[in-house]
Design a protein around this motif. Structure first.
Motif, PDB file in Angstrom:
ATOM      1  N   LEU A 196     124.919  75.666  39.805  1.00 55.28           N
ATOM      2  CA  LEU A 196     125.224  75.848  38.376  1.00 55.28           C
ATOM      3  C   LEU A 196     126.383  76.812  38.185  1.00 55.28           C
ATOM      4  O   LEU A 196     127.243  76.612  37.317  1.00 55.28           O
ATOM      5  N   THR A 197     126.399  77.887  38.987  1.00 56.16           N
ATOM      6  CA  THR A 197     127.506  78.843  38.882  1.00 56.16           C
ATOM      7  C   THR A 197     128.820  78.181  39.256  1.00 56.16           C
ATOM      8  O   THR A 197     129.841  78.363  38.563  1.00 56.16           O
ATOM      9  N   PHE A 198     128.803  77.413  40.347  1.00 54.10           N
ATOM     10  CA  PHE A 198     130.030  76.708  40.746  1.00 54.10           C
ATOM     11  C   PHE A 198     130.461  75.724  39.664  1.00 54.10           C
ATOM     12  O   PHE A 198     131.651  75.619  39.333  1.00 54.10           O
ATOM     13  N   LEU A 199     129.502  75.004  39.099  1.00 58.06           N
ATOM     14  CA  LEU A 199     129.834  74.021  38.069  1.00 58.06           C
ATOM     15  C   LEU A 199     130.443  74.697  36.841  1.00 58.06           C
ATOM     16  O   LEU A 199     131.433  74.212  36.281  1.00 58.06           O
ATOM     17  N   ALA A 200     129.879  75.837  36.444  1.00 57.44           N
ATOM     18  CA  ALA A 200     130.419  76.552  35.283  1.00 57.44           C
ATOM     19  C   ALA A 200     131.821  77.090  35.576  1.00 57.44           C
ATOM     20  O   ALA A 200     132.733  76.959  34.755  1.00 57.44           O
ATOM     21  N   ASP A 201     131.985  77.715  36.760  1.00 62.33           N
ATOM     22  CA  ASP A 201     133.303  78.266  37.100  1.00 62.33           C
ATOM     23  C   ASP A 201     134.351  77.165  37.239  1.00 62.33           C
ATOM     24  O   ASP A 201     135.488  77.302  36.759  1.00 62.33           O
ATOM     25  N   ALA A 202     133.982  76.069  37.912  1.00 62.79           N
ATOM     26  CA  ALA A 202     134.939  74.973  38.082  1.00 62.79           C
ATOM     27  C   ALA A 202     135.296  74.346  36.745  1.00 62.79           C
ATOM     28  O   ALA A 202     136.467  73.992  36.503  1.00 62.79           O
ATOM     29  N   ASP A 314     121.107  66.874  45.690  1.00 57.98           N
ATOM     30  CA  ASP A 314     121.419  67.752  44.556  1.00 57.98           C
ATOM     31  C   ASP A 314     122.910  68.038  44.464  1.00 57.98           C
ATOM     32  O   ASP A 314     123.470  68.143  43.359  1.00 57.98           O
ATOM     33  N   ASP A 315     123.581  68.166  45.614  1.00 56.65           N
ATOM     34  CA  ASP A 315     125.029  68.348  45.599  1.00 56.65           C
ATOM     35  C   ASP A 315     125.719  67.119  45.014  1.00 56.65           C
ATOM     36  O   ASP A 315     126.715  67.234  44.280  1.00 56.65           O
ATOM     37  N   ALA A 316     125.207  65.929  45.346  1.00 58.08           N
ATOM     38  CA  ALA A 316     125.804  64.704  44.799  1.00 58.08           C
ATOM     39  C   ALA A 316     125.664  64.659  43.283  1.00 58.08           C
ATOM     40  O   ALA A 316     126.611  64.267  42.572  1.00 58.08           O
ATOM     41  N   VAL A 317     124.504  65.051  42.769  1.00 57.21           N
ATOM     42  CA  VAL A 317     124.317  65.091  41.310  1.00 57.21           C
ATOM     43  C   VAL A 317     125.318  66.059  40.681  1.00 57.21           C
ATOM     44  O   VAL A 317     125.927  65.776  39.633  1.00 57.21           O
ATOM     45  N   MET A 318     125.500  67.231  41.323  1.00 56.49           N
ATOM     46  CA  MET A 318     126.459  68.207  40.802  1.00 56.49           C
ATOM     47  C   MET A 318     127.893  67.656  40.833  1.00 56.49           C
ATOM     48  O   MET A 318     128.667  67.859  39.897  1.00 56.49           O
ATOM     49  N   LEU A 319     128.252  66.929  41.890  1.00 57.22           N
ATOM     50  CA  LEU A 319     129.595  66.363  41.997  1.00 57.22           C
ATOM     51  C   LEU A 319     129.839  65.319  40.913  1.00 57.22           C
ATOM     52  O   LEU A 319     130.936  65.248  40.346  1.00 57.22           O
ATOM     53  N   VAL A 320     128.837  64.502  40.626  1.00 59.71           N
ATOM     54  CA  VAL A 320     128.984  63.506  39.555  1.00 59.71           C
ATOM     55  C   VAL A 320     129.201  64.203  38.218  1.00 59.71           C
ATOM     56  O   VAL A 320     130.053  63.797  37.408  1.00 59.71           O
ATOM     57  N   GLU A 321     128.446  65.283  37.965  1.00 63.24           N
ATOM     58  CA  GLU A 321     128.609  66.008  36.701  1.00 63.24           C
ATOM     59  C   GLU A 321     129.975  66.680  36.626  1.00 63.24           C
ATOM     60  O   GLU A 321     130.629  66.670  35.573  1.00 63.24           O
ATOM     61  N   LEU A 322     130.425  67.280  37.740  1.00 59.25           N
ATOM     62  CA  LEU A 322     131.745  67.914  37.730  1.00 59.25           C
ATOM     63  C   LEU A 322     132.840  66.886  37.487  1.00 59.25           C
ATOM     64  O   LEU A 322     133.804  67.146  36.756  1.00 59.25           O
ATOM     65  N   ARG A 324     132.533  64.164  35.790  1.00 60.05           N
ATOM     66  CA  ARG A 324     132.483  63.831  34.359  1.00 60.05           C
ATOM     67  C   ARG A 324     133.226  64.873  33.526  1.00 60.05           C
ATOM     68  O   ARG A 324     134.006  64.536  32.630  1.00 60.05           O
ATOM     69  N   ARG A 325     133.013  66.143  33.839  1.00 60.42           N
ATOM     70  CA  ARG A 325     133.705  67.197  33.089  1.00 60.42           C
ATOM     71  C   ARG A 325     135.208  67.167  33.363  1.00 60.42           C
ATOM     72  O   ARG A 325     136.019  67.411  32.456  1.00 60.42           O
ATOM     73  N   ALA A 326     135.578  66.885  34.608  1.00 64.58           N
ATOM     74  CA  ALA A 326     137.005  66.768  34.916  1.00 64.58           C
ATOM     75  C   ALA A 326     137.625  65.615  34.144  1.00 64.58           C
ATOM     76  O   ALA A 326     138.773  65.707  33.670  1.00 64.58           O
ATOM     77  N   SER A 327     136.882  64.515  33.994  1.00 62.48           N
ATOM     78  CA  SER A 327     137.391  63.376  33.231  1.00 62.48           C
ATOM     79  C   SER A 327     137.620  63.750  31.774  1.00 62.48           C
ATOM     80  O   SER A 327     138.644  63.372  31.174  1.00 62.48           O
ATOM     81  N   ILE A 328     136.692  64.504  31.214  1.00 66.58           N
ATOM     82  CA  ILE A 328     136.866  64.947  29.818  1.00 66.58           C
ATOM     83  C   ILE A 328     138.102  65.837  29.699  1.00 66.58           C
ATOM     84  O   ILE A 328     138.900  65.703  28.767  1.00 66.58           O
ATOM     85  N   ALA A 329     138.267  66.754  30.665  1.00 66.97           N
ATOM     86  CA  ALA A 329     139.430  67.649  30.624  1.00 66.97           C
ATOM     87  C   ALA A 329     140.736  66.852  30.766  1.00 66.97           C
ATOM     88  O   ALA A 329     141.723  67.118  30.059  1.00 66.97           O
ATOM     89  N   ILE A 330     140.766  65.873  31.670  1.00 63.43           N
ATOM     90  CA  ILE A 330     141.982  65.060  31.844  1.00 63.43           C
ATOM     91  C   ILE A 330     142.259  64.246  30.593  1.00 63.43           C
ATOM     92  O   ILE A 330     143.412  64.149  30.137  1.00 63.43           O
ATOM     93  N   ASP A 331     141.210  63.669  30.005  1.00 63.87           N
ATOM     94  CA  ASP A 331     141.385  62.865  28.793  1.00 63.87           C
ATOM     95  C   ASP A 331     141.912  63.720  27.650  1.00 63.87           C
ATOM     96  O   ASP A 331     142.839  63.327  26.928  1.00 63.87           O
ATOM     97  N   HIS A 332     141.339  64.931  27.487  1.00 61.96           N
ATOM     98  CA  HIS A 332     141.823  65.823  26.421  1.00 61.96           C
ATOM     99  C   HIS A 332     143.276  66.221  26.667  1.00 61.96           C
ATOM    100  O   HIS A 332     144.082  66.285  25.728  1.00 61.96           O
ATOM    101  N   ALA A 333     143.607  66.504  27.931  1.00 64.55           N
ATOM    102  CA  ALA A 333     144.982  66.904  28.238  1.00 64.55           C
ATOM    103  C   ALA A 333     145.956  65.770  27.960  1.00 64.55           C
ATOM    104  O   ALA A 333     147.052  65.999  27.416  1.00 64.55           O
ATOM    105  N   GLN A 334     145.576  64.552  28.304  1.00 68.37           N
ATOM    106  CA  GLN A 334     146.470  63.417  28.038  1.00 68.37           C
ATOM    107  C   GLN A 334     146.633  63.186  26.534  1.00 68.37           C
ATOM    108  O   GLN A 334     147.735  62.920  26.054  1.00 68.37           O
TER     109      GLN A 334
END
Length: 580
Positions: A196-202, A314-322, A324-334
């Protein structure tokens, strides 16, 4: 009394042992203590013979003081001193002390210390020395019955202890299992906290940028090497083309279905992830292909290779969520970049070409913000009125982006329309105030207008919530026109914005600007206005007359050297040409 023997072989040891036993008997040492002395001394002498060398045994009598009124107790000391070789090796002397009563027959004591050298006599002496041992054994036999009784009681007690131990062992096992479960739960909780800490920081790192290229660059840096050994990010083209043959088949499936795919020789069993055969591009390496989802369609696919043989679920679940968040950030940036480009294009298209009226030189600079969403609010304009006057205006619409740019264009058009009918700067600003309040009640603006007329040696100006103009006179003096301005345009109140008039001789220069030129968050706006006045006063009259454009650049360079330009910048120089 002291007796001494040197011991270097078995015969010496036997002689010394027998002599010690006889002396102990002669001195009246109790049988048990004699047996203890003989056994201890025999063991020590065998040890001496094993180590080799010549050892020294000394027996001497002495007394031990007792508290009054008790008499001093007589004791017998036995001391075995090591050979020189053993002493050099750090071997300490051996000592033992046993109590003994006062002996009456000193002659008997002296005879007790003598031992014959004849083997037969020596054997007989040894048998006599062991009489004490026989006495001890006799006493031990007497105690056997009592020991057997206590043994039976001990056996019963042991049975109870065994039963108690069984209960304690069961309780211990249960406690160990509870501890193991607790440790496992703590470990899982720690891993979950770390994820969770890594996900929040990333997520904070990815959303900090509005440049989608920067986001794509940072994502692998966050994942390698802890969660992946390799990261490949593929973004679809703007026309929505799907992957070509250079991408793994699992990535094609992820792009088509919008679901994560796992390509490996064995099923991954990852939550929410479909299994696929191993990739032909990397048959020996598992691949996790995660789409970059949006509301309409995926932006692309992220392909990861694991840091080990496979991923933890559990790491795979975290990677999928990250992802998703990266996709939102890329979409907003575009989207931000798209809107920014539209706003900047619209704003630049609306910035007018400056007129060239006789006797008046105009030079303008507009620089869009380079950080954040601040583009779209600043504008400048200059145009002729029907009576020959020239209107110069600089304004700033609150808010940013496309909406602010559109509002700026409407204000510019309205001002030009109002100015056709004449009117002073204050009157024009008053009408703009009413116009903006009714058109966009939630948007506000600031503006400053200056009116020049070839037949008038003065300049009339008015401001509404805007930074004050800066006037440079022909002699190089600079002053700020700080007459009280009106309130911001569009605020919910009625106002009549006043005009101000100031003489403007030939060779004078009036600077109109927006707050992006002079305001800094750390220092406020007043120091920036003072710096602008210094920059404007640094030019000579000929410089302003011959190269007003270069002078405008000369002002911007020192003014923006310490700024990250997180707001638009407008500067409009109005120079009244000299009569010469």
């Amino acid at each position: 009394m002291t007796r001494t023997w040197l011991i270097s072989d078995v015969t010496d040891a036997a002689v010394a042992r027998v002599a010690a036993a006889r002396l102990a008997t002669a001195f009246g040492v109790p049988p048990v203590e004699r047996a203890r002395l003989t056994a201890s001394l025999g063991a020590q002498l065998r040890l001496c013979l094993t180590k080799g060398g010549t050892w020294r045994l000394a027996l001497e009598t002495g007394t031990v003081s007792r508290p009054a009124p008790q008499a001093a107790e007589r004791v017998l000391h036995a001391v075995v001193t090591p050979s020189p070789e053993a002493a050099a090796a750090g071997q300490p002397p051996w000592r033992v002390t046993v109590p003994c009563p006062e002996a009456d027959d000193v002659g008997a004591i002296a005879d007790a210390g003598a031992v014959a050298d004849d083997p037969v006599e020596l054997a007989q002496a040894l048998l006599g020395a062991d009489e004490d041992t026989a006495l001890v054994l006799e006493r031990l036999t007497e105690q056997k019955g009592l020991v057997d009784f206590h043994r039976e009681e001990l056996q019963q007690t042991n049975q109870g202890v065994v039963a108690l131990h069984a209960e304690l062992d069961a309780a211990g096992r249960a406690q160990r299992e509870a501890f193991a479960a607790e440790r496992k739960a703590r470990t899982e909780a720690e891993h979950a906290r770390r994820r969770l800490t890594f996900l929040a920081d990333a997520s904070a790192v990815l959303t900090a940028s509005l440049d989608h290229h920067e986001i794509v660059r940072r994502l692998p840096e966050l994942l390698v090497p802890e969660y992946a050994t390799g990261v490949d990010i593929w973004l679809f083209d703007q026309d929505g083309d799907r992957p070509g043959p250079v991408h793994a088949a699992a990535a094609v499936v992820a792009a088509r279905t919008g679901r994560p795919q796992y390509a490996a020789a064995h099923p991954g069993g990852l939550p929410g992830v479909d299994d696929q055969p191993p990739s032909a591009l990397a048959p020996d390496r598992p691949l996790l292909c995660i789409p970059l989802p949006t509301r309409q369609a995926p932006l692309g696919v992220v392909t990861l290779s694991p840091p080990g043989d496979r991923w933890d679920p559990d790491d795979a679940v975290m990677l999928v969520e990250l992802t998703r968040r990266a996709s939102i950030a890329i979409d907003h940036a575009q989207r931000y970049q798209h809107n920014r480009d539209i706003a900047e294009t619209l704003q630049r298209a609306l910035l007018t070409e400056l007129p060239a009226p006789p006797g008046l030189a105009l030079a303008a600079r507009y620089l869009p913000a380079t950080h954040g969403l601040n583009i779209g609010g600043d504008w400048y304009d200059a145009f002729r009125q029907p009576d020959g006057g020239v209107i110069a205006v600089v304004g700033d619409v609150t808010g940013h982006g496309l909406r602010a740019a559109v509002m700026m264009s409407q204000l510019r058009t309205a001002l030009r329309a109002y100015a056709v009918d004449g009117g002073s700067p204050g009157q024009l600003l008053t009408r703009l105030h009413t116009f903006l309040h009714h058109l966009q009640p939630d948007l506000f603006a600031t503006a400053v207008i200056a009116r020049f007329h070839p037949d008038d040696p003065t300049v009339t100006w008015a401001a509404a919530g805007h930074p004050p103009p800066v006037l440079r006179t022909p002699d190089g003096g600079v002053r700020t026109l700080d007459a009280k301005p009106g309130a911001m345009l569009g605020i919910p109140m009625r106002q009549e914005i006043a005009d101000h008039t100031v003489p403007m001789a030939p060779g004078s220069t009036l600077a109109l600007y927006t707050d992006g030129l002079v305001e800094r968050r750390a220092r406020g706006i007043d120091p920036g206005i003072a710096r602008l006045a210094d920059a404007l006063g640094s030019f000579g009259p000929a410089e302003l007359d011959t190269d007003l454009e270069g002078s405008a650049d000369g002002i911007l360079r020192p003014m923006l050297s310490d700024s990250e330009r997180d707001d638009d910048v407008c500067l409009l120089l109005c120079h009244l040409r000299g009569t010469g």
